[in-house]
Design an enzyme around this catalytic site. Structure first.
Site, PDB file in Angstrom:
ATOM      1  N   ARG A 146      60.231  -2.171 -38.084  1.00 49.24           N
ATOM      2  CA  ARG A 146      60.175  -0.733 -37.821  1.00 49.24           C
ATOM      3  C   ARG A 146      58.807  -0.187 -38.213  1.00 49.24           C
ATOM      4  NH1 ARG A 146      65.421   0.900 -41.230  1.00 49.24           N
ATOM      5  NH2 ARG A 146      64.593  -0.835 -42.451  1.00 49.24           N
ATOM      6  N   LYS A 183      60.244   1.507 -45.347  1.00 48.14           N
ATOM      7  CA  LYS A 183      60.823   0.898 -46.538  1.00 48.14           C
ATOM      8  C   LYS A 183      59.990   1.179 -47.778  1.00 48.14           C
ATOM      9  CE  LYS A 183      64.006  -1.081 -46.870  1.00 48.14           C
ATOM     10  NZ  LYS A 183      65.350  -0.514 -47.202  1.00 48.14           N
ATOM     11  N   TYR A 202      62.053   5.613 -47.349  1.00 50.20           N
ATOM     12  CA  TYR A 202      63.223   5.205 -48.122  1.00 50.20           C
ATOM     13  C   TYR A 202      62.727   4.593 -49.424  1.00 50.20           C
ATOM     14  CZ  TYR A 202      66.190   5.735 -43.966  1.00 50.20           C
ATOM     15  OH  TYR A 202      66.865   6.239 -42.883  1.00 50.20           O
ATOM     16  N   HIS A 262      65.188   4.177 -52.564  1.00 46.11           N
ATOM     17  CA  HIS A 262      66.295   3.470 -53.227  1.00 46.11           C
ATOM     18  C   HIS A 262      65.934   3.087 -54.659  1.00 46.11           C
ATOM     19  CE1 HIS A 262      68.458   3.344 -49.440  1.00 46.11           C
ATOM     20  NE2 HIS A 262      67.408   2.787 -48.852  1.00 46.11           N
ATOM     21  N   GLU A 266      66.558   8.962 -48.233  1.00 51.92           N
ATOM     22  CA  GLU A 266      68.004   8.828 -48.439  1.00 51.92           C
ATOM     23  C   GLU A 266      68.607   9.942 -49.277  1.00 51.92           C
ATOM     24  OE1 GLU A 266      66.178   6.384 -51.830  1.00 51.92           O
ATOM     25  OE2 GLU A 266      65.766   6.748 -49.705  1.00 51.92           O
ATOM     26  N   ARG A 272      88.224  12.496 -45.020  1.00 53.90           N
ATOM     27  CA  ARG A 272      87.514  11.535 -44.164  1.00 53.90           C
ATOM     28  C   ARG A 272      88.504  10.572 -43.519  1.00 53.90           C
ATOM     29  NH1 ARG A 272      83.050  12.045 -41.593  1.00 53.90           N
ATOM     30  NH2 ARG A 272      82.985   9.767 -41.416  1.00 53.90           N
ATOM     31  N   VAL A 314      79.888   1.794 -49.061  1.00 57.24           N
ATOM     32  CA  VAL A 314      80.010   2.811 -50.112  1.00 57.24           C
ATOM     33  C   VAL A 314      78.655   3.474 -50.356  1.00 57.24           C
ATOM     34  CG1 VAL A 314      80.586   3.180 -52.538  1.00 57.24           C
ATOM     35  CG2 VAL A 314      81.876   1.527 -51.177  1.00 57.24           C
ATOM     36  N   LEU A 315      78.662   4.775 -50.562  1.00 59.32           N
ATOM     37  CA  LEU A 315      77.419   5.494 -50.841  1.00 59.32           C
ATOM     38  C   LEU A 315      77.628   6.503 -51.963  1.00 59.32           C
ATOM     39  CD1 LEU A 315      74.468   6.298 -50.107  1.00 59.32           C
ATOM     40  CD2 LEU A 315      75.471   8.027 -48.587  1.00 59.32           C
ATOM     41  N   VAL A 322      76.586  -3.525 -46.837  1.00 59.71           N
ATOM     42  CA  VAL A 322      75.560  -2.588 -46.377  1.00 59.71           C
ATOM     43  C   VAL A 322      75.032  -1.759 -47.542  1.00 59.71           C
ATOM     44  CG1 VAL A 322      75.041  -0.747 -44.714  1.00 59.71           C
ATOM     45  CG2 VAL A 322      76.695  -2.513 -44.121  1.00 59.71           C
ATOM     46  N   VAL A 345      73.888  -2.759 -50.205  1.00 59.54           N
ATOM     47  CA  VAL A 345      72.973  -3.558 -51.019  1.00 59.54           C
ATOM     48  C   VAL A 345      71.718  -2.780 -51.413  1.00 59.54           C
ATOM     49  CG1 VAL A 345      71.882  -4.602 -48.989  1.00 59.54           C
ATOM     50  CG2 VAL A 345      71.763  -5.789 -51.204  1.00 59.54           C
ATOM     51  N   ASP A 346      71.241  -1.872 -50.567  1.00 61.87           N
ATOM     52  CA  ASP A 346      70.056  -1.081 -50.903  1.00 61.87           C
ATOM     53  C   ASP A 346      70.247  -0.291 -52.189  1.00 61.87           C
ATOM     54  OD1 ASP A 346      67.949  -1.526 -49.086  1.00 61.87           O
ATOM     55  OD2 ASP A 346      68.981  -0.400 -47.537  1.00 61.87           O
ATOM     56  N   VAL A 382      71.413  -8.317 -46.517  1.00 66.80           N
ATOM     57  CA  VAL A 382      70.037  -8.015 -46.122  1.00 66.80           C
ATOM     58  C   VAL A 382      69.755  -6.538 -46.378  1.00 66.80           C
ATOM     59  CG1 VAL A 382      68.424  -7.901 -44.177  1.00 66.80           C
ATOM     60  CG2 VAL A 382      69.952  -9.874 -44.431  1.00 66.80           C
TER      61      VAL A 382
END
Length: 376
Positions: free
Chosen positions: A15, A74, A93, A95, A117, A202, A238-239, A266, A268-269, A297
């Protein structure tokens, strides 16, 4: 303002922080844009495309990083830490809650870090996280379906089954944007899908829009165990905005899961929602533990860069222009961007990041005003 666009150097990250369209808009507003040569190659944007938009093409990363504001995709990796400095605004981003080394380095350097984010509008939505969450959610099911192949170490399950044979059982932990998009693809592939979340509204929303094509359960320890133990594919969606994700699947639980099942975390970040998660790369995306395949990843959307770059720029461009036009005043006067400020002149300005490391939190406006007065 001088804005820099360096080439992403994270593993298989294709990207780019700004499309030629975003650059053209900045030029129209009277700004100068320095684009590192080849920055857009991975997203099929040539240097000529950026030159036509009005950018200056510079040969080296340091030429792009020497700008007043750098726009990336990133977070900086260790090779880029030397470019961080006090008079730099970094918009990307970040994180930080899962990256103590980067947090410490940015605090020491005094860099101003505005994280995509955590940019948050009044309704609580995260507009700059949403497009990549959409991409990652949809990718998660495709990737999970691939690694369920026996030839790649999975259980040998076809997502939609065939007449007379049951489809794959998919568990999605989290009913936000990632979870909803994962559910959309999994249902479309014919899988049996269960979504868990702590937010009843939700779950009601997903139940309404999918019209009985998936199951919903409240997320508690009992239900998570019951659903995960029956799953062929588990997607961690989860966020906690700006904060570290909680562990919903422990190491002990792996021994009760189906051998050859797949976890795509997902989250993982933000540290991952599985205790056994550790970051992987597109070059080496999967590891096996207790018979369970883990795909973790940290830049999943980087594998579909053309789609991802356009989707990201659709949301970020207006904020980039606002920051370029007004600098830190844009943060002072815009509560949406104020939420995005994670770190400024050595102050941690996001509560979730400070909490993650047991460090002092300073409200963002207080940090800006203190630093401006020379008291920081």
């Amino acid at each position: 303002m001088i804005i820099g666009l360096p080439k992403e150097i994270k593993d298989n990250e294709y990207r780019v922080g700004m499309s030629p369209g975003t650059v053209h808009t900045l030029i129209e507003h009277g700004h100068q844009v320095r684009v590192q040569a080849g920055a857009g190659d991975g997203s099929s944007f040539t240097d000529g495309d950026y030159q036509s938009a009005g950018a200056d093409i510079v040969p080296h990363a340091e030429d792009a990083w020497s700008a007043q504001m750098v726009v990336k995709v990133k977070e900086p990796i260790e090779q880029e830490y030397r470019y961080l400095r006090q008079d730099l605004i970094l918009f990307t981003y970040l994180h930080l809650a899962s990256n103590k080394m980067l947090t410490d380095t940015m605090m020491t350097a005094g860099t101003t870090g505005i994280a995509y984010e955590t940019v948050q509008i009044e309704s609580g939505e995260l507009p700059l996280l949403a497009p990549m969450s959409e991409v990652a959610g949809r990718m998660a099911v495709q990737i999970g379906a691939t690694y369920l192949l026996k030839t790649l170490g999975g259980r040998g399950i076809l997502m939609g089954g065939v007449p007379g044979v049951a489809p794959a059982n998919v568990a999605i932990l989290g009913a936000g944007i990632v979870g909803a998009n994962a559910a959309r693809v999994a249902v479309g592939m014919g899988a049996q899908v269960t979504v868990l979340d702590v937010n009843h509204m939700r779950l009601k929303y997903l139940d309404d829009i999918f019209r009985g094509q998936l199951l919903t359960r409240m997320s508690d320890r009992f239900n998570i165990k019951e659903i995960v133990y029956q799953a062929d594919l588990v997607i961690g969606a989860v966020l906690i905005p700006g904060g570290r994700a909680p562990w919903l699947i422990t190491k002990e639980m792996l021994s009760h899961m189906r051998r050859g099942s797949v976890i795509v975390d997902v989250a993982v970040d933000q540290g991952g929602c599985v205790e056994t998660t550790h970051p992987t790369t597109h070059s080496d995306p999967v590891y096996e533990l207790d018979g369970i395949l883990h795909y973790c990843v940290t830049n999943m959307p980087g594998a579909v860069p053309r789609t991802s770059t356009f989707a990201l720029n659709n949301q970020t461009a207006a904020y980039v222009v606002h920051l370029a036009n007004e600098g830190l005043d844009a943060v002072r006067h815009n509560r949406t961007l104020l939420h995005g400020l994670n770190i400024h002149r050595g102050f941690l300005t996001h509560p979730a990041v400070a909490e993650a490391f047991g460090l002092k939190y300073t409200p963002p406006l207080q940090a800006i005003n203190t630093a401006s007065s020379g008291l920081g």
